[in-house]
Design a protein around this motif. Structure first.
Motif, PDB file in Angstrom:
ATOM      1  N   ARG A 109     -52.696-107.478  -7.191  1.00  0.00           N
ATOM      2  CA  ARG A 109     -53.214-106.210  -6.710  1.00  0.00           C
ATOM      3  C   ARG A 109     -52.253-105.092  -7.093  1.00  0.00           C
ATOM      4  NH1 ARG A 109     -57.696-106.419  -4.321  1.00  0.00           N
ATOM      5  NH2 ARG A 109     -57.502-104.229  -3.688  1.00  0.00           N
ATOM      6  N   GLY A 110     -52.576-104.421  -8.188  1.00  0.00           N
ATOM      7  CA  GLY A 110     -51.809-103.267  -8.620  1.00  0.00           C
ATOM      8  C   GLY A 110     -50.661-103.605  -9.546  1.00  0.00           C
ATOM      9  N   SER A 111     -50.366-102.669 -10.425  1.00  0.00           N
ATOM     10  CA  SER A 111     -49.325-102.881 -11.433  1.00  0.00           C
ATOM     11  C   SER A 111     -47.932-102.639 -10.888  1.00  0.00           C
ATOM     12  CB  SER A 111     -49.575-101.958 -12.629  1.00  0.00           C
ATOM     13  OG  SER A 111     -49.572-100.589 -12.226  1.00  0.00           O
ATOM     14  N   GLU A 115     -45.701-100.415 -14.025  1.00  0.00           N
ATOM     15  CA  GLU A 115     -46.508 -99.331 -13.506  1.00  0.00           C
ATOM     16  C   GLU A 115     -47.435 -98.741 -14.566  1.00  0.00           C
ATOM     17  OE1 GLU A 115     -43.293 -99.792 -13.296  1.00  0.00           O
ATOM     18  OE2 GLU A 115     -42.394 -98.993 -11.455  1.00  0.00           O
ATOM     19  N   TYR A 116     -48.653 -98.461 -14.131  1.00  0.00           N
ATOM     20  CA  TYR A 116     -49.661 -97.794 -14.960  1.00  0.00           C
ATOM     21  C   TYR A 116     -50.103 -98.624 -16.173  1.00  0.00           C
ATOM     22  CZ  TYR A 116     -49.996 -93.533 -12.273  1.00  0.00           C
ATOM     23  OH  TYR A 116     -50.263 -92.632 -11.275  1.00  0.00           O
ATOM     24  N   PHE A 157     -55.547-101.917 -15.176  1.00  0.00           N
ATOM     25  CA  PHE A 157     -55.804-101.709 -13.752  1.00  0.00           C
ATOM     26  C   PHE A 157     -56.725-100.513 -13.497  1.00  0.00           C
ATOM     27  CE2 PHE A 157     -52.113-104.458 -13.387  1.00  0.00           C
ATOM     28  CZ  PHE A 157     -52.461-105.262 -12.309  1.00  0.00           C
ATOM     29  N   THR A 185     -62.169 -98.749 -12.753  1.00  0.00           N
ATOM     30  CA  THR A 185     -62.381 -97.672 -11.787  1.00  0.00           C
ATOM     31  C   THR A 185     -63.673 -96.939 -12.121  1.00  0.00           C
ATOM     32  OG1 THR A 185     -61.100 -96.089 -13.121  1.00  0.00           O
ATOM     33  CG2 THR A 185     -59.901 -97.350 -11.430  1.00  0.00           C
ATOM     34  N   GLY A 213     -55.056 -95.438  -8.216  1.00  0.00           N
ATOM     35  CA  GLY A 213     -53.965 -96.396  -8.319  1.00  0.00           C
ATOM     36  C   GLY A 213     -53.002 -96.326  -7.152  1.00  0.00           C
ATOM     37  N   GLU A 214     -51.929 -97.140  -7.221  1.00  0.00           N
ATOM     38  CA  GLU A 214     -50.992 -97.264  -6.109  1.00  0.00           C
ATOM     39  C   GLU A 214     -50.271 -95.970  -5.765  1.00  0.00           C
ATOM     40  OE1 GLU A 214     -49.477-101.449  -7.707  1.00  0.00           O
ATOM     41  OE2 GLU A 214     -50.636 -99.974  -8.829  1.00  0.00           O
ATOM     42  N   ARG A 234     -53.970 -96.531  -3.456  1.00  0.00           N
ATOM     43  CA  ARG A 234     -55.038 -97.487  -3.737  1.00  0.00           C
ATOM     44  C   ARG A 234     -54.537 -98.474  -4.791  1.00  0.00           C
ATOM     45  NH1 ARG A 234     -60.177 -93.633  -4.855  1.00  0.00           N
ATOM     46  NH2 ARG A 234     -61.310 -95.609  -4.697  1.00  0.00           N
ATOM     47  N   ALA A 235     -55.149 -99.639  -4.843  1.00  0.00           N
ATOM     48  CA  ALA A 235     -54.707-100.641  -5.817  1.00  0.00           C
ATOM     49  C   ALA A 235     -55.868-101.548  -6.191  1.00  0.00           C
ATOM     50  CB  ALA A 235     -53.564-101.471  -5.259  1.00  0.00           C
TER      51      ALA A 235
END
Length: 764
Positions: free
Chosen positions: A434-436, A442-443, A447, A451, A460-461, A465-466
């Motif tokens: 769940r999430g990068s 990151e990013y 992911f 959307t 995103g985180e 949100r993730a």
């Protein structure tokens, strides 16, 4: 446990080679002869002891000397100046970064006027720095170092360059906070400093250290604070001072290490001798016909030395209970044990002739894993990683029954957690991530592929949100970790448990191949956990299945993307996502989707939607090498690995003469610009690529020595005295000459004219 081992030198004497090779290549490194073609270098190779004078291993300090670095580091203590200045002025680290302006500065007056020093030159090496300054009718030569015992010492030679005599006064002024608590005794000034550590991911630590600043022949004063020396110098006359500072738990404990430094005629040379002995004891000698590869091999061992910190030597209450390897010594986020770097650190360190650094790191990792499990109520960290396999790889090279007995239950706990419903929600054999941000990547664009609308980074985180994905890289890590549990169980004689872990690994492999390979684009892709729809995004992490053993010969086509200039074939590889991805950006910006554009970029440092990260690049190079062995008759993966390995080597180097290696955490993939600020970042692997893929030593658990080098175009190479399961292995290659020769314990066991086919030798 101290960071230095007692007992002097370790290991076997250097191997007497049956044929001459490679130390002359070391001579070209020291002389700066960088433009020679490889054939000419190889033709000049001759029989030489790999640790003799002139070889790279004989003087690693000289090998890595350059004229741009200024930073100095010991064990806990480090200083990073912004510009050349006498003394130790700049950002200070004491185990972790601290808010101190420096350790001490040097002020000189000549005929009552302050001297403004202008830097004339400086040279830096891992063991210290030498600098020259001029100003006010004076010249100043400085040699300074920080030892592994955390003594900061500098020798100052002040020379009168003007035609008339003049009185000078030299002040050594402490920069440590807490100047109200000072005591002067003869030539020594004593004080205390409050240390406030706020490392990322660890609880705050506050404690007090005593310090002593000494300069023989000088006068220490508490008010004004400093150590002072005066003299009258005639034309050409000089004044020499040696200054040292140490921090300890008691004032008296500072005096012995200081005393050992202030009596030296050259503190840098003395420290270089000690440091070179450490490399000679621990590093398997390597040289090849590409001087950049040879130089980088030793620089990467310097990374290990520099980033190893025995934290409890500085603070007895530190949670790292043994010497530990940090990701970097600079930056609050990276000056610590990094869970995202552990596996790659361990595989590099496993090839050390004396395995103390790797084994200490392994024990710290196991202890920290237990601490985290206790603190979280047994929760398994997210996402899966391949640290269990890295631990097993270490034990394949250096068998250690105690470490095996401790590592197995911790590895089992991790893999069981990743296989549980808390991670594998739908029980399909593919843990969900769940999430990068949790991955330290990151990013990553995948992911944001699902959307609504697509590529919306505000989902995103960073914005609370993730999205969840089942990913080929984490699936590969999960598979590797299950395989590590199976291998450890076999080694412990737990055959039934080994079969259970093997069954779990087989299921993980089938689950990956079932949905993650996209034949249309020829790549391993993440999938949406509920619909199993693939995100057709080519990310660097999509090569991990080759390392893990999930990929087969039919998947080798993916490596063609590494040489494609429109995908991953950049000058400074590899971009974290293919350049033909809509979300690609070569710098730390997000420019895709409804809420960003090239005109309105969203800035985020440490983005993984295009910048090159050596951590990923080394994994991709490893993957390309593994692909070579899946399809030994296919030149595509071999050429991809050769090109990528050479580019990865070159991106470590600045454009100096001779080229200077220094790796940071993040690069612009097209220009090579440094995007990261963690110098000497040890989050990637390189030594393991040299040993396993260039020289070809393949770790196995069945008592067979396997040598299978990949031809990257080298005319010659030599890797000597590699520890392996109680034996000492050497591998030597000379194209057009003796070919490939393998020795075990000093005796030739195999020889063939080419690098293939693989050589196998029964060791027991």
């Amino acid at each position: 446990m101290g960071s230095e081992r007692a007992g002097g030198r370790h290991g076997r004497p250097p191997l007497a080679l049956p044929w001459g090779l490679l130390v002359v290549i070391g001579f070209s490194l020291a002389s700066g002869a960088w433009a020679q073609d490889e054939g000419a270098v190889a033709r000049r190779a001759r029989r030489t002891d790999p640790r003799s004078a002139g070889s790279p291993l004989a003087d690693v300090h000289a090998l890595l000397t350059n004229a741009w670095r200024l930073d100095l580091a010991g064990n806990c203590l480090s200083v990073m100046p912004r510009r050349p200045r006498p003394g130790f002025v700049g950002s200070v680290g004491y185990i972790h970064p601290v808010d101190w302006p420096g350790l001490f500065e040097v002020e000189v007056t000549c005929a009552g006027a302050p001297v403004q020093w202008e830097p004339a030159s400086h040279t830096w090496g891992p063991a210290g720095m030498r600098a020259e300054y001029a100003g006010g009718g004076l010249a100043l030569r400085e040699a300074k170092t920080i030892t592994r015992h955390d003594v900061a010492a500098c020798q100052l030679i002040v020379t009168r360059t003007a035609a008339e005599s003049a009185g000078i006064e030299v002040w050594i002024r402490p920069l440590l906070p807490g100047a109200e608590d000072l005591r002067a005794e003869g030539d020594t000034l004593f004080g205390t400093v409050a240390v406030h550590l706020r490392p990322s991911g660890l609880s705050p630590m506050d404690f007090v250290k005593h310090w002593a600043l000494r300069c023989p022949g000088a006068e220490a004063l508490a008010e004004p604070a400093g150590v002072r020396r005066s003299a009258t110098l005639g034309p050409g006359e000089s004044l020499t001072l040696t200054v040292a500072l140490a921090l300890r738990d008691e004032p008296g404990a500072c005096l012995i290490p200081i005393g050992s430094m202030v009596g030296l005629s050259d503190p840098v040379a003395a420290n270089a001798e000690r440091e070179n002995a450490w490399y000679a004891d621990r590093v398997p000698p390597f040289a090849c016909s590409d001087p950049l590869i040879t130089r980088l091999y030793y620089y990467r061992w310097y990374l290990a030395r520099r980033n190893t910190v025995d934290a409890r030597a500085g603070f007895a209450g530190h949670p790292y209970d043994r010497p530990c390897v940090f990701e970097s010594r600079s930056g609050r986020a990276s000056a610590r044990l990094s869970p995202h770097a552990l596996a790659q650190q361990l595989v590099d360190l496993s090839w050390m002739r004396v395995p103390d650094v790797a084994q200490d790191l392994a024990w710290v990792v196991l202890r920290q894993g237990q601490v985290l499990a206790e603190a979280s109520g047994g929760r398994t960290p997210d996402p899966p990683d391949w640290t269990p396999m890295a631990l097993w790889r270490l034990m394949l090279v250096h068998p250690d029954p105690a470490l095996l007995a401790a590592a197995y239950p911790e590895a089992c706990r991790l893999v069981r957690g990743w296989a549980s419903e808390s991670h594998d929600v739908d029980r399909d054999g593919r843990p969900e991530v769940r999430g990068s941000f949790a991955m330290g990547l990151e990013y990553l664009p995948s992911f944001f592929y699902f959307t609504q609308p697509r590529w919306d980074h505000t989902q995103g985180e960073e914005f609370g949100r993730a999205a969840g994905l089942e990913r080929p890289d984490t699936q590969g890590d999960f598979y590797l970790s299950a395989m590590a549990c199976a291998a450890m169980a076999v080694a412990l004689g737990r055959e039934a448990e080994a079969r259970e872990w093997q069954s779990l690994a087989d299921r993980a492999k089938s689950a990956a191949l079932e949905v993650m390979w996209d034949a249309g684009i020829g790549f391993f892709c993440p999938v949406e956990p509920r619909t199993h729809e693939r995100a057709p995004v080519k990310e660097a992490t999509g090569f991990v299945p080759f390392i893990a053993g999930l990929a087969g010969p039919e998947h080798v086509v993916a490596t063609a993307a590494l040489s494609d200039p429109n995908q991953f074939g950049t000058p400074f590889p590899v971009p974290s996502v293919s350049m033909d991805c809509e979300a690609f950006s070569p710098s730390d910006t997000w420019i895709a989707g409804p809420n960003a554009s090239p005109q309105r970029p969203h800035m985020y440092r440490r983005a993984h939607n295009g910048p090159s990260w050596p951590q990923l690049t080394s994994l991709v190079a490893d993957a390309a090498a593994c692909a070579c062995r899946l399809a030994p008759g296919d030149d595509t993966p071999r050429m991809a690995f050769a090109e990528l390995f050479r580019k990865y080597t070159r991106m470590h180097f600045r454009g100096d003469d001779p080229p200077t290696p220094c790796v940071v955490d993040e690069y612009h993939p097209l220009t090579g610009e440094w995007l990261g600020d963690s110098m000497d970042c040890f989050a990637s692997h390189y030594i393991d690529l040299v040993v396993r893929h260039v020289a070809g030593l393949q770790p196995r658990a069945d008592g067979v020595l396997e040598i299978w080098p990949i031809d990257i175009g080298l005319q010659a190479f030599s890797l000597q005295d590699v520890p392996y399961q109680g034996h000492v292995i050497s591998i030597m290659w000379e194209r057009g000459g003796p070919g490939l020769i393998v020795t075990m314990d000093g005796k030739a066991v195999a020889r063939q004219p080419g690098l293939s086919p693989p050589i196998t030798v029964q060791m027991r």
